[in-house]
Design a protein around this motif. Structure first.
Motif, PDB file in Angstrom:
ATOM      1  N   GLY A 144       0.791  -1.230   0.000  1.00  0.00           N
ATOM      2  CA  GLY A 144       0.000   0.000   0.000  1.00  0.00           C
ATOM      3  C   GLY A 144       0.820   1.275   0.000  1.00  0.00           C
ATOM      4  O   GLY A 144       0.261   2.377   0.120  1.00  0.00           O
ATOM      5  N   ALA A 145       2.133   1.170  -0.139  1.00  0.00           N
ATOM      6  CA  ALA A 145       2.976   2.375  -0.173  1.00  0.00           C
ATOM      7  C   ALA A 145       2.710   3.155  -1.463  1.00  0.00           C
ATOM      8  O   ALA A 145       2.457   2.548  -2.507  1.00  0.00           O
ATOM      9  CB  ALA A 145       4.450   1.993  -0.078  1.00  0.00           C
ATOM     10  N   VAL A 146       2.778   4.478  -1.386  1.00  0.00           N
ATOM     11  CA  VAL A 146       2.511   5.304  -2.578  1.00  0.00           C
ATOM     12  C   VAL A 146       3.582   6.371  -2.743  1.00  0.00           C
ATOM     13  O   VAL A 146       4.079   6.916  -1.770  1.00  0.00           O
ATOM     14  CB  VAL A 146       1.133   5.995  -2.489  1.00  0.00           C
ATOM     15  N   PRO A 147       3.899   6.690  -4.002  1.00  0.00           N
ATOM     16  CA  PRO A 147       4.885   7.752  -4.237  1.00  0.00           C
ATOM     17  C   PRO A 147       4.279   9.138  -3.977  1.00  0.00           C
ATOM     18  O   PRO A 147       3.082   9.342  -4.173  1.00  0.00           O
ATOM     19  CB  PRO A 147       5.239   7.580  -5.711  1.00  0.00           C
ATOM     20  N   GLU A 148       5.106  10.058  -3.545  1.00  0.00           N
ATOM     21  CA  GLU A 148       4.672  11.442  -3.279  1.00  0.00           C
ATOM     22  C   GLU A 148       4.105  12.130  -4.508  1.00  0.00           C
ATOM     23  O   GLU A 148       3.205  12.951  -4.422  1.00  0.00           O
ATOM     24  CB  GLU A 148       5.896  12.270  -2.846  1.00  0.00           C
ATOM     25  N   ASN A 149       4.693  11.775  -5.657  1.00  0.00           N
ATOM     26  CA  ASN A 149       4.319  12.499  -6.879  1.00  0.00           C
ATOM     27  C   ASN A 149       2.912  12.182  -7.356  1.00  0.00           C
ATOM     28  O   ASN A 149       2.463  12.709  -8.363  1.00  0.00           O
ATOM     29  CB  ASN A 149       5.337  12.197  -7.986  1.00  0.00           C
ATOM     30  N   GLY A 150       2.251  11.293  -6.642  1.00  0.00           N
ATOM     31  CA  GLY A 150       0.872  11.033  -7.005  1.00  0.00           C
ATOM     32  C   GLY A 150       0.693  10.106  -8.191  1.00  0.00           C
ATOM     33  O   GLY A 150      -0.415   9.943  -8.695  1.00  0.00           O
ATOM     34  N   ALA A 151       1.773   9.497  -8.662  1.00  0.00           N
ATOM     35  CA  ALA A 151       1.634   8.534  -9.757  1.00  0.00           C
ATOM     36  C   ALA A 151       0.614   7.477  -9.351  1.00  0.00           C
ATOM     37  O   ALA A 151       0.618   7.012  -8.221  1.00  0.00           O
ATOM     38  CB  ALA A 151       2.981   7.872 -10.048  1.00  0.00           C
ATOM     39  N   GLU A 152      -0.252   7.127 -10.261  1.00  0.00           N
ATOM     40  CA  GLU A 152      -1.251   6.117  -9.931  1.00  0.00           C
ATOM     41  C   GLU A 152      -0.692   4.736 -10.189  1.00  0.00           C
ATOM     42  O   GLU A 152      -0.378   4.372 -11.302  1.00  0.00           O
ATOM     43  CB  GLU A 152      -2.527   6.341 -10.733  1.00  0.00           C
ATOM     44  N   VAL A 153      -0.576   3.978  -9.133  1.00  0.00           N
ATOM     45  CA  VAL A 153      -0.003   2.649  -9.242  1.00  0.00           C
ATOM     46  C   VAL A 153      -1.058   1.635  -8.802  1.00  0.00           C
ATOM     47  O   VAL A 153      -1.703   1.808  -7.770  1.00  0.00           O
ATOM     48  CB  VAL A 153       1.251   2.530  -8.354  1.00  0.00           C
ATOM     49  N   LEU A 154      -1.238   0.622  -9.623  1.00  0.00           N
ATOM     50  CA  LEU A 154      -2.201  -0.425  -9.263  1.00  0.00           C
ATOM     51  C   LEU A 154      -1.735  -1.178  -8.025  1.00  0.00           C
ATOM     52  O   LEU A 154      -0.542  -1.359  -7.806  1.00  0.00           O
ATOM     53  CB  LEU A 154      -2.315  -1.439 -10.402  1.00  0.00           C
ATOM     54  N   LEU A 155      -2.685  -1.650  -7.250  1.00  0.00           N
ATOM     55  CA  LEU A 155      -2.356  -2.551  -6.153  1.00  0.00           C
ATOM     56  C   LEU A 155      -2.215  -3.966  -6.711  1.00  0.00           C
ATOM     57  O   LEU A 155      -2.895  -4.327  -7.668  1.00  0.00           O
ATOM     58  CB  LEU A 155      -3.485  -2.559  -5.116  1.00  0.00           C
ATOM     59  N   THR A 156      -1.328  -4.738  -6.115  1.00  0.00           N
ATOM     60  CA  THR A 156      -1.256  -6.161  -6.455  1.00  0.00           C
ATOM     61  C   THR A 156      -2.651  -6.772  -6.325  1.00  0.00           C
ATOM     62  O   THR A 156      -3.321  -6.580  -5.315  1.00  0.00           O
ATOM     63  CB  THR A 156      -0.274  -6.871  -5.500  1.00  0.00           C
ATOM     64  N   GLY A 157      -3.078  -7.481  -7.336  1.00  0.00           N
ATOM     65  CA  GLY A 157      -4.377  -8.137  -7.290  1.00  0.00           C
ATOM     66  C   GLY A 157      -5.476  -7.328  -7.981  1.00  0.00           C
ATOM     67  O   GLY A 157      -6.525  -7.867  -8.316  1.00  0.00           O
ATOM     68  N   GLU A 158      -5.245  -6.045  -8.195  1.00  0.00           N
ATOM     69  CA  GLU A 158      -6.241  -5.245  -8.925  1.00  0.00           C
ATOM     70  C   GLU A 158      -6.165  -5.549 -10.422  1.00  0.00           C
ATOM     71  O   GLU A 158      -5.144  -6.007 -10.935  1.00  0.00           O
ATOM     72  CB  GLU A 158      -5.988  -3.752  -8.699  1.00  0.00           C
ATOM     73  N   LYS A 159      -7.256  -5.227 -11.115  1.00  0.00           N
ATOM     74  CA  LYS A 159      -7.261  -5.447 -12.559  1.00  0.00           C
ATOM     75  C   LYS A 159      -6.734  -4.213 -13.281  1.00  0.00           C
ATOM     76  O   LYS A 159      -7.048  -3.084 -12.912  1.00  0.00           O
ATOM     77  CB  LYS A 159      -8.679  -5.775 -13.027  1.00  0.00           C
ATOM     78  N   ASP A 160      -5.947  -4.436 -14.298  1.00  0.00           N
ATOM     79  CA  ASP A 160      -5.453  -3.310 -15.080  1.00  0.00           C
ATOM     80  C   ASP A 160      -6.487  -2.918 -16.131  1.00  0.00           C
ATOM     81  O   ASP A 160      -7.597  -3.455 -16.175  1.00  0.00           O
ATOM     82  CB  ASP A 160      -4.088  -3.630 -15.700  1.00  0.00           C
TER      83      ASP A 160
END
Lengths: 341, 341, 341, 341
Positions: free
Chosen positions: C222-238
């Motif tokens: 659940g860690a997220v970059p400061e720059n707000g890049a949207e990153v999928l979570l493991t297990g989510e659908k792309d």
């Protein structure tokens, strides 16, 4: 004699055990001198060395990886590579080389021997796909780690009534999948040697659910479906330039979920399979390989590789060793099929 | 066919894996029926049975010990033992037996076959001292556990500048000592096959201390000093009727302390070496043995034992299998000596 | 008394140890009777039960998962769910419930108690993010497994001069990342509580490479970059409907490779973290939780949860327990930062 | 500041993790300088030092034992010991000491502080018997190893219908026996705090056999029978001057065999419990202790020891810390008794 040692290709538990055995016997029994080359064939090309005596090998038996570093550099694909090696060996007054590596590294060893540089090879591949030896070190450790993971995943699968797909290493040969699948009691094992029918997999999975257990499917990364669906390999880039983790494993988990309506999850063991301390089996095998490799060098018997035949360590021609990939034969796969479903 | 299964002698990781493989293939591929006999040969003598179907073997692959129990009972040493077995087999309508065990169990299997009862043997001994097979299951697990212990003991030895003597199993053959000593980087390895010189041991120990490391000595319980000192075996009773723990191990630790003036400690691994979940290697070997044993029964090929030769499972005559103890040969011991001191 | 037991939410090593302790003390000390409900709250809703006596809990202490099965069903989100539970309890003559689960399961337990059904809660989450208890069982096992993997990955990283990104569990709280990162000697640890600067990560990674070591980066899923890049979570659908394995982990490995020019690999530990036999620590904690939970039921003290405070097991109100997520505080993260780079 | 570091008493997994944390934070955050003293208090007495910088602590987090060596030397029992320390500290320009050890080492630390030498203590004992801290590092590792052994011994006990007595460490406090016994599902746990009735033990053992399971008895080495029988401690010399391995453990196994007529075996885990890589739990605790110890030195807060309270690391007076042995309280033992028989 002054002997150079290097490790090439992917790292593998037991490399340090080989290095230690080579140096211990070479120094204490034969009175030879050693020098390490860093990062595979890159080391002798660039003259990048590392001292290699009794002190350097004191504590390394139990450590994974290689204290010499590794690379996939091939001197025959580098301009002036072989000449650079010749120059380094002359400068360093090195009489012979021990090269520990897989197909590529040993292929180079063979050509260098043909070109007049004395090399003895030690086979290394966690995939166990080198002909001419019963087993390579690193394989038992990889199987051990994969099996421990399967043991862990079984209870989680059963608590949630899920199918669990475990993707293990093996692009061209399914040995890790076969052995860890047998050891972990997998309900389906899929290997690159035999394209699989998704229908059949689904049937086995269903049968398992009907018996009120949860199915574990072990799949080698190089396994492919019969229907010819194009599935990315773990580590390959997808259409958007992103590296994919979980090629066939995630693909198959989605197929199973879609066709059975059951929850399905994929786990990709990846690099955990190739690191860390070697099993006792691999330490013994790697140590024996090292002892016999330095014997061969001492005998001036170049162009050979040490190999395991039954319980003996023997020497085989490098040409023979790298001739053909050792894949899982039909009868071994048939043994495992007894446990499917 | 209706097939009886039993396990005899000391327990060993992998017994359950054999049982599972026998039943899975026997039921699902050949359509045979199975019945378990409890506690080795005692079971068929006393008619003590246990149901043995797919449900009973579902969860046992990873479990140490044997769900059938074991004993050292020999029907040829029990009054009317063989007749009792004949009677039980008739009552239970059993057509053939699969006997999983060591030298004694397989010796009985041979005699019963000679006496007209169809038996197929599966070799089992953590000591690895059965001829006619490259390895027996259970051995790899024992070596794995001993090696883990040696790894742990090394840091404690070095922190305290102590000699650590590790006594491992092996009354007549030093295989566990040899392999765990090699894998753990022992500084001395002592085996029953070669009476040892205490002077020489002390010399190696001293040399190790001089290099500012701490010596680890791995000694098989059956190792004996050259000087003919009488040392109790672990588990034997001393002059006062008390069972001794640590025979040669504690004796040697005291000798080392007395002669070097250094602290010295003994650890006796004992029964921990033979229990618990089998390694992946042993699970695969035991599973393959089980599959091939039921094949032999199905073929009506009695009086044989399954065995590992290289990477193949083959059948050998029970008479051949139990003829001679497989001990550590000179050249294998010499390999290890490179690392002494 | 007749007591029902159920396990809800994601499975977790130690669930069976709780069940065993509850039944052993309940039957042997208090003389109570037990019945298991299958698959979390689904069990009492559907009247799906499983016998639960001394025999059923004999062999389960060391097994991962839950013999009762689990689900994420919430009776307050199912039409007539609570009434169905009431009916089942009456039919089965159940006087009280012990519910073992995380935030959701315990939230239901609280509401049911308010609605007149006596429930005692046992906290369970491998994420360790439940307030009102120092630790939950399952967490130590998850950290243990993640640490073993990091130990293994270190040697492979150093042999190949690669950055290795290890993605561990933790959507909202970074406890597993923090503890396994500290225990494994990680060079960067990233947690959901603190958005991270990719520039800073790259700086640490570079510094590590400059010192000729290989960097290990442990990142909570659940860690997220400061720059707000949207990153999928493991297990989510792309975007294409495919489940992604390796969200932030693979994203970060690619960023590091792109910015440093060094090889970089991601490993996603996934479900291996939550299965298999619990550590000794978790077995003791789970056992003590079970003993104290059945005490509370016996006392008629409903609406409470057992909790660890220091070395004591205490009771806390369920309302308090589920009030707030326990996240990694600043000072604990600062401790780890000492080791970055 | 220039800070000396030493480790005293029996070795313990996690010592190196403390040393690493002290040096990493001291150098990188505070800019302090470090020097190691070899072999406990012997080091500063004899002026025996070892360089201690970032390079020396790079690879030691995962290693058992102590890179500084250890001893049981007490400067207050050595002629001129304290003066020698004062002289060494002056010569080496050392401003303060961090002493990592158990009761004895910390007792010296207290007296030295009273005598004007600034010392901060870090508690260490695998026995967990130090007051003023919830846990000490090393304990979790010892319990983990003992539990693994019990897991292994269970299957061998059941296959042979034997009683298995496991002797674990703990001369004065039964913590390791209590926790490993709970975690391993022991059928009897015996601790030094509570003299045991052999009759009662035999009763529990019989009851277990009657239920067709095999009893596991975990006994702390310092446990004593009520009847006042004199039993040697493991490691003590018997009447003939021979060191005995297995004091109470072998004694009890013989008693059980004699009174029940069942086979009974003893296993003495011994030094394996204190060596090798620490568990993740111990690595985290040891690391946090190290970080907080160097904080205390930096604050000039001498005569204190770092301690765990709940999830916090706090400072307590050394006088308080060494005042009393922390033994297993009645209510904790009562928890375990639920599982006897």
């Amino acid at each position: 004699m002054r002997i150079g040692v290097l490790t090439g290709g992917g790292d593998c538990p037991g490399l340090n055990a080989v290095i230690r055995a080579v140096v211990r016997k070479g120094v204490e029994v034969y009175g030879h001198d050693f020098i390490g080359f860093r990062n595979g064939w890159k080391g002798p090309i660039e003259g990048n060395t590392k001292p290699l005596g009794l002190d350097q090998v004191e504590d390394i038996l139990t450590r994974g990886g290689t204290i010499l570093g590794s690379s996939r550099t091939n001197p025959y694909k580098v301009d002036g590579g072989v000449e650079a090696i010749r120059k380094t060996l002359a400068e360093q007054q090195v009489d012979a080389l021990i090269a520990i590596g897989g197909e590529d590294t040993l292929g180079v060893a063979k050509r260098l021997t043909d070109d007049g540089i004395g090399v003895v090879g030690v086979p290394k591949t966690i995939d166990n796909d080198l002909g001419a030896t019963d087993y390579t070190f690193g394989f038992d450790t990889a199987v051990h780690i994969a099996t421990e993971s399967i043991d862990r995943l079984r209870t989680t699968a059963e608590s949630h009534h899920r199918a669990l797909v475990v993707e293990v290493m093996g692009r061209h040969a399914g040995w890790i999948a076969l052995h860890s699948g047998l050891a972990g009691g997998a309900n389906v094992i899929l290997v690159p040697e035999k394209p699989f029918s998704v229908d059949k997999v689904v049937e086995w999975v269903q049968r398992r659910f009907e018996r009120e257990y949860a199915p574990i499917i072990v799949v080698a990364e190089g396994a492919v479906p019969e229907n010819g669906a194009e599935v990315l390999l773990t580590g390959e880039k997808d259409a958007f330039g992103h590296v994919r983790l979980g090629g066939i494993g995630t693909w198959l988990a989605e197929e199973i979920a879609a066709r059975t309506g059951k929850e399905s999850r994929a786990v990709v063991l990846g690099h955990t399979q190739r690191g860390g301390t070697p099993t006792a089996y691999d330490r013994v095998l790697a140590t024996r390989f090292g002892l016999h490799a330095v014997d061969a060098v001492n005998d001036g018997d170049f162009g050979v590789m040490v190999a395991l035949k039954g319980t003996d360590i023997v020497r085989v021609k490098l040409s023979e060793a790298t001739a053909e990939l050792k894949t899982v034969p039909e009868d071994r796969y048939a043994e495992a099929e007894v446990f499917f479903g």
